[in-house]
Structures are given as structure tokens and as C-alpha cells.
Design a protein around this motif. Sequence first.
Motif, PDB file in Angstrom:
ATOM      1  N   HIS B 250      16.650  57.765  49.131  1.00  0.00           N
ATOM      2  CA  HIS B 250      17.457  57.189  50.207  1.00  0.00           C
ATOM      3  C   HIS B 250      17.440  58.110  51.430  1.00  0.00           C
ATOM      4  O   HIS B 250      17.555  59.333  51.280  1.00  0.00           O
ATOM      5  N   TYR B 290      24.716  53.160  56.761  1.00  0.00           N
ATOM      6  CA  TYR B 290      24.066  54.358  57.287  1.00  0.00           C
ATOM      7  C   TYR B 290      23.232  54.040  58.528  1.00  0.00           C
ATOM      8  O   TYR B 290      22.695  54.945  59.164  1.00  0.00           O
ATOM      9  N   ALA B 291      23.143  52.763  58.866  1.00  0.00           N
ATOM     10  CA  ALA B 291      22.225  52.354  59.943  1.00  0.00           C
ATOM     11  C   ALA B 291      22.450  53.123  61.243  1.00  0.00           C
ATOM     12  O   ALA B 291      21.494  53.427  61.956  1.00  0.00           O
ATOM     13  N   CYS B 294      20.607  56.458  60.707  1.00  0.00           N
ATOM     14  CA  CYS B 294      19.352  56.490  59.966  1.00  0.00           C
ATOM     15  C   CYS B 294      18.157  56.404  60.908  1.00  0.00           C
ATOM     16  O   CYS B 294      18.074  55.502  61.738  1.00  0.00           O
ATOM     17  N   LEU B 296      15.285  55.523  60.183  1.00  0.00           N
ATOM     18  CA  LEU B 296      14.394  54.427  59.782  1.00  0.00           C
ATOM     19  C   LEU B 296      15.017  53.057  60.015  1.00  0.00           C
ATOM     20  O   LEU B 296      14.427  52.038  59.651  1.00  0.00           O
ATOM     21  N   ALA B 297      16.220  53.025  60.590  1.00  0.00           N
ATOM     22  CA  ALA B 297      16.942  51.761  60.678  1.00  0.00           C
ATOM     23  C   ALA B 297      16.155  50.699  61.440  1.00  0.00           C
ATOM     24  O   ALA B 297      15.522  50.977  62.458  1.00  0.00           O
ATOM     25  N   CYS B 301      18.285  46.151  58.786  1.00  0.00           N
ATOM     26  CA  CYS B 301      19.302  47.057  58.259  1.00  0.00           C
ATOM     27  C   CYS B 301      20.667  46.764  58.857  1.00  0.00           C
ATOM     28  O   CYS B 301      21.684  46.844  58.189  1.00  0.00           O
ATOM     29  N   PRO B 306      21.816  46.306  52.243  1.00  0.00           N
ATOM     30  CA  PRO B 306      20.793  46.412  51.213  1.00  0.00           C
ATOM     31  C   PRO B 306      21.400  46.321  49.815  1.00  0.00           C
ATOM     32  O   PRO B 306      22.530  46.746  49.601  1.00  0.00           O
ATOM     33  N   HIS B 319      16.774  49.153  52.512  1.00  0.00           N
ATOM     34  CA  HIS B 319      15.756  48.137  52.792  1.00  0.00           C
ATOM     35  C   HIS B 319      14.365  48.733  52.906  1.00  0.00           C
ATOM     36  O   HIS B 319      13.377  48.064  52.674  1.00  0.00           O
ATOM     37  N   GLU B 320      14.305  49.973  53.315  1.00  0.00           N
ATOM     38  CA  GLU B 320      13.010  50.548  53.682  1.00  0.00           C
ATOM     39  C   GLU B 320      12.557  51.599  52.669  1.00  0.00           C
ATOM     40  O   GLU B 320      12.142  52.695  53.062  1.00  0.00           O
TER      41      GLU B 320
HETATM   42  S1  SF4 Z   1      18.870  50.260  54.732  1.00  0.00           S
HETATM   43 FE1  SF4 Z   1      17.937  50.754  56.673  1.00  0.00          FE
HETATM   44  S2  SF4 Z   1      19.520  51.881  57.750  1.00  0.00           S
HETATM   45 FE2  SF4 Z   1      20.141  51.818  55.651  1.00  0.00          FE
HETATM   46  S3  SF4 Z   1      19.328  53.681  54.832  1.00  0.00           S
HETATM   47 FE3  SF4 Z   1      17.785  52.152  54.442  1.00  0.00          FE
HETATM   48  S4  SF4 Z   1      16.433  52.301  56.190  1.00  0.00           S
HETATM   49 FE4  SF4 Z   1      18.275  53.378  56.737  1.00  0.00          FE
END
Ligand code: SF4
Lengths: 283, 603
Positions: B250, B290-291, B294, B296-297, B301, B306, B319-320
Motif C-alpha cells: 500500500h 489516503y487520496a 498519495c 499515485l492517486a 481513487c 478501494p 486501486h493501484e
Molecule cells: S487507492 Fe489510490 S489514493 Fe488510495 S492509496 Fe491506492 S493509489 Fe493511493
Amino acid sequence: MSSAVTILKGVTATRSGKIGVVLVGFHLLLALVAPWLVPYEFDAQTAVIDHAGPSLAHWAGLDTLGRDVLTRTLLGGREALLVTIFGTGLAVVWGSFFGVLAGYLGGRIDELIMRSVDIFLAIPWMIFLLLVIASFGNAPMVMILTLGFFYGIGVVRMARAATLEVVVKDYVLAAKARGERPLSIMMTEILPNVRDVLMVESAMRWSWMLLAFSALSFLGFGVTPPTPDWGLMIANSRIYLALAPWPVLMPMIALSSLIIGINLTADALAKSLGVDKTTRALV
Amino acid sequence: MTAPLLSIENLSIGFTGLNDQPVFIVRDVNLTLAAGETLGLVGESGCGKSSLLLAMMGYYKQGLGRLRGGIAYDGQDPGLVSPQQLQALRGGGMALIPQNAGQALTPTLRIKAQMVEVLRLHSDLAPGAWQARCLALFERVKLPDPEQMLNRYPHELSGGQQQRVAIAMALAGEPDLLLLDEPTTGLDVTTQVGVLALLQEICQDLNTAMVYVSHDIQVISQVCNQIAIMYAGEIVEMGPRADLLTQPVHPYTQGLLASIPRLNQQTLPHPIAGEMLQPVHRGSNVGCGYAGRCPLATDQCRATAPLAQPIADRWVKCHEVTAAMAGEFIRPAQKLLAANLGDRELLSVADLSIRYQAPTWLQSLRGQQPPAIVRAVSFGIQKGEIVGLVGESGSGKSTILKTIAGLQGSLSGRITLSGTDDLTGPVESRPRGSLRKVQLVFQNPDASLNPRKTIGEILRRPLELYFDLATGVMDQAVDALLQRVNLPESYKGRFPGQLSGGEKQRVAIARALAAKPELILCDEITSALDVSVQAAILKLLLDLRADSGVSLLFVSHDLAVVETLCDSVLVLEGGEVREAGLCAEVFKNPQHAYTQALLASVL
Ligand code: SF4
């Protein structure tokens, strides 16, 4: 100004707070406009039998001397309010000055101030008050000064206790380390942070002082007849209570509603400011 | 498979806020715990880990309640059983060890009376057997001299001993499940190591299951086999310890691990941008919690939450996952060696001794002196140098700092700045010019900013005090200060209560910078912050030093932090310097036994 509005909003957020504020506001307003409202002169005597009950001409009846009870009740809180508002203000100002000073400086000065407070607390203040009135009369100014002085003694303790809590905070240390002068630290760092406690305290003290003033009047030391006053009215008419309840009931209702109003407001204030009333020093 | 000891299904805890919107403290948590299993819950302050722990006992903090979901302990729901059953469950089936055991003990009762009370309530032993059982328990938790211990009062015990008594009490009812809420936070590192080893041993020997809550993943990894990472009320990743620590998936777990300062690392701890939103501000957030932080958002997201996905032995809510597993999004900066420090000495402390009070009347009559807290400490700070002062509680490290700041008188010795300014006396005796040159930043940002002043007013004050500026220039200076510590200018009008912990600490640093100081004294300034935020503050300090050449004296109990930040270090014990030298040398090759012991306790 905006903070005054926020505070009022906080107080009126609860139902009891709303009732309190309305009661107090009503009394203050009445005290201001009563002279233009009242149907009779406060000392006008009617040449009918005394102790007449309520009638169309006299809604709350007449007292022993045939004076209109409603008129006297409407006017009867004015001197009490005047004296106690200024008295409370005086008490809070001088009390918090010495309290914050003692709490901040600590050491010898703290010792000196607090021992003097102890001495004054040991004096039965009612008797002392009677002595002052006996020697200087009972003009409002004298009453304000004496009541303000005596009620300020408790404020000293309370303000000191509140200051002791703030004085150890790092922002006070930071100010010291910056090289701020003591006066500036007390005014800008400490006072704003004991303000809430002081406000709640003043509200409580106001209601106590009002009771004390009425008690003095009841004993015949507060105001000089024929000036109308609730305490005095109750004292004068109480022996005829069974015969004519109105002259006693009216000032009683007026006085209690004001005191209840102040107490409800103080409670709501304490709650909305998050001041814990149980931690306050007694007296 | 046998039925789990504890199972939690879709549990949400919170309260109903304004407009009848639910505010979640804990959201949709699922977990199961088998008998004898040890689970660690890790998360930053405000992530809901303590509320989750207390809910397992059927307890909710004031104003909170279960919004939905179920808990089953041994087939029973602690929220639904009768008060008698709950009482039996709490003492016998599960037991809680709180953070401040010393405060949980009654100060006016001897330890024995308190132990007996626990045995009376939670065991079936006859009164005659109590004494023997107490002694056995005390031996179990390795308290020295058990018989004597029983007759002491809580204040006569050290912090570590109090914690051991609390553990003994928890064990009295022979629980199947131990719940621990940060039981070693506040203990010194060397004491902490002992308590952790004890807990580990107990779980193995007695086959007790354990749920351990902490903000410190390193502490958790000492004791727990399973680790669950919590963020904003949810468990975002859960799995076996080894997997999680070596290959976090994560993005938050990865960020968290990267932000921890460690000994002997070539890179700087990597901060996570921003801070976790407090529950009331999360609002009706439908996406990933966490978006906001994050790297990677994506839009997805922010739009949908997720769901948990299994990956080998663990599961992750993200999601990622593929992008996260590829890593690459965290690139910690290299640690830079201090630029040429030069040899211009800024501060010199010579033979400093400090004691708290003057002798009392009785003591002076007998010719006694109260003991000194700090004895004959000497050191120097070069221009632009960062010096660390490490030691456990009671080592006098903060006292030295306060004395340099003039808030604490000294007994003997001399402190000079730049060779000219005398800093030996208290604040009142110092000219404004030399006051300006030394500024202090405190540990707890909640207490160091006046809650009744706006950030603008707080920053303006030192400017008014030390410099004669026109109003326009003053406003610009305040803006520049905020910018310098990476806060938006719009914060000027806010009150401290509206800022998060890390932001407040930035303001406190900006206030120190306002004086254009030559030396900033930092008293544990990152220890009240979450690690992900701490990393950002450490980076800020390094940047400030690089920009302006300010020197720092950095007091800390955390050796890894000191190694990350400082050029040289002083190790204090009991008010005396045990070892001093360049960080690189002291940490690699400690000479003094105490330094070695300290380093050995770093997890
Ligand atoms: S769901 Fe999206 S925002 Fe949340 S931790 Fe995973 S990549 Fe990051």
C-alpha cells in the motif's frame, strides 16, 4: 466585537441559555425605560384603603401606604442593577489584576497578596459592610466601592488559580525567552487565556452581589426610603403577607427571575466556553 | 480451522455529527484473531487505532458508539452481553494494559492492596493463596525483589516497574487475549527494550493472543507476527510481519516505512506530503482516505473507495496495486555531509553545572547542597553546525537547553556566544541584542503557540520586538516567514487551533526564524509529531541550515533522528557527558558503555 457576537451565539445555543439571556435582557431594558413606562409616581399615595388588591387602575394593587405596587416593582431594580453592575465590574478588574500579578510573579509578592486575601476573607463581610454604611452612608458610590472590594477578593483567588494554569505553558516561556516585559506577558499572553474563566466568574458574582444587595436593603441598609427597591419592598410588606400577598410577591418574582436569568446565562456561558465550573476556587 | 478467538466484521465506530451525517472514527474494519496470535495495529495519531482497541472490550469513548458491524469474542458480542458477563469478560477473558500504567495505579494504596483487589475480582483463588500468586506473577514479569515490591507505593517504582506491575495485573485473570495501548510509549529506550522482550516471552509461554496498538511500527515488529496498518479509520493493509516490513504494497505503508529515520542510512527519511485529516474533516469522502496525500492517486481513487484485495498472505485496500508494487514513487534524498563547517565557534559552554533550587533554609543550616542536575558540561557549537544532545529522561539535556535560553539559572560555568555575548545569566540580565541571536523551539506545538493569537500576530511579535520595521515591510516579512516554512500566506488569519500538529510546529519554527537567530535551540521538537510529518520537519531544518547557516542545538531521545540530522553529538547520562564527537564516529564506533547500551536499544 465579533468575539462578543460569537460568545452570545454560544450562550444562546442551548434552551436554558436562551431563557437566561432573554430574562437578563428584559430586566436591563426595563431598568432603562421604566421611568417612562410606569403609570404612577413611585411615591404617589392613593387616598383609598391600603392593601387594595389588583384592580384596573392598580394592576398589582397597593401597598401599606397606598402606593402602586406595579410602579414600585418596575422601578425597584434600578438601583440594585446600577450598584451591582458597576460593583461586579470593579471586583473583576481589581481582583483579576492582583490575581494575575500574584500568579505570574509568584514568590514573595504572591505570598503577600494571598495572605492579605486570607485576612480579608476572615472578616465577616456583612458586618464590615454595615460598618462602612454606618460611617459613610449608603450612597450608590459607597455601595459600589464596598461591594466591589469585597467581591473582588474571591476574584483574586480565582484569577490566580487560572493564571497558574497558563503560566507554565510553553508560549509564556517562549515570551520570557524572547525578552518580553512582564507587563506585556501578562496583558497579551496570560489575560486573553484567563478571559473565559473571568467572564463566567463575573456572571456568577453578579448574581451573588445582587442577592447581597437585596439582603442589605431588606435589612434597611441598602437604599433609603421612599426610593423603591425590591428588598426593601419585601421587608416592608412581609408582615401583611397573609392579608395582601401582592406587595411581597411582585418584587420577589422580579428579583428571582433576574437571578435565575443570570445563573442560567452563567451556566450556558461556562458550557459554551468550556470552563469547568467545578475547578473554580470557592468564595 | 477452529473458530477464531476474536472476529470483527465491518465494524464502524463514530458519532452522528452536524446535519445527521455520520462521522467515522473507525470505518469498515474486518479482522480475525486466532488463539495465541499476535496482531499489531499501527497508525498515526487520529487514525482510530485506540478506539478500535477499546471497542474490542465493548468500551467506547465518550460520545462514540458503534455505527454498524459486529464484534465477536469467543462467540459473544461484548456490546450485547449483560454487564455481569462483560465484567467477567474484561477481567478474565481479555485484559487491557494502558499507556500510562503509573497513572492507572492508585497512588495512595500499596501495590499489594491493588494486586489483591485484582485477584479478588478476576480469579477463583482462595484469599490464602493470594500472596503466593502475587509473588508468582511478579516473578513472571521479572520484577526485582517481588516481596519488597508488594509493600511499596506506586510512586516508589520506576516507570518500567510500574508498567510491569500493570502487566502482572493484566495477567492475574489468566486472559486469553491481551489488549495493549501504546504500553511502552513514554518509557526510556533502554527500559522499553526490556518490556517488549517480556511481552514477547509471555505470549509465547502462555499462548496468549495479543492486540498491540502503537504509532511505532518498529516497536510492533518486535512483538507481533501480524501487522495491520491503519489510516483514517480503515485498515489499509494487513499481513504477516516479514512481508509487510520488507515488501510493503500500500502506498501509505511504503510512505510510512520510508519516513522512519534509521541508523546508518545513506538517505534522508522521506516525508509524506500533507497530514491526515481529522475525522470531522473527512466529511462524506467516498473515495480512498489516503487520496489527498498519495502520489499515485487517480480520479478513480477520489471517486470510489478501494476494496480489500488479497495478495499472497495479506490483503491491501488500494486501486493501484500494480503501480504501487512497482515502487518508484518514493525517492528519498541522499544525506549530504555538512558543508564546510569552518572553525568559527559560535557557542561555547564551559564547565556548566546546574541545579534546580537554591538550598532550603534547613539545608543551608546543615551546610548541605541540593544535588546538581547537570555537572561540569563543556561543549562548543560551530557556525552552521547541528549538534545533537541525546540522553534518557533525567539526563539533564533539556535543562542545559533552558539554561542557554536563560530560563533556568546555573550554578557555575560560563556560556558565551560568538565570543562576546555572555549567556550565563537569566533572560532578564541579557541585552535585547543577544536575546535575539538565540531562539527556542519547544517540543509540544499545542502548548507553545498562544491559542488566542492569530498566526500573523504570533509571527509579528518577534519582528516588533527586535526590529524597527514599517507596517508594510512587517507584513511582507510575515509572508516571507510563512513561505520559508512552506505554509500558505493565507494562514496569517488563522488561530493555532485550526492547524494540524505539523503545521503548528512550522509556525513555531517560523517564529524562531523571525528573529534572524544565529542559534536555534530545539527541545525534542519532532517527538510529538507523527513520523511522516517528522521527516518533513527534519528536512526543513536541514534546508534552513543550508540556506542561512544557522546553528542548531537539537535535544532528542531518538538516536536515529539525531544521526539523520546532526553533525556532532553529545551523549548525556545523569547530568554528565559520557561521550562526544562527530555523529559519524560516535554512532559507528561508540566508546562508552552507555552509548553502546543506548545504540543497542534502538529497534
Ligand atoms: S487507492 Fe489510490 S489514493 Fe488510495 S492509496 Fe491506492 S493509489 Fe493511493
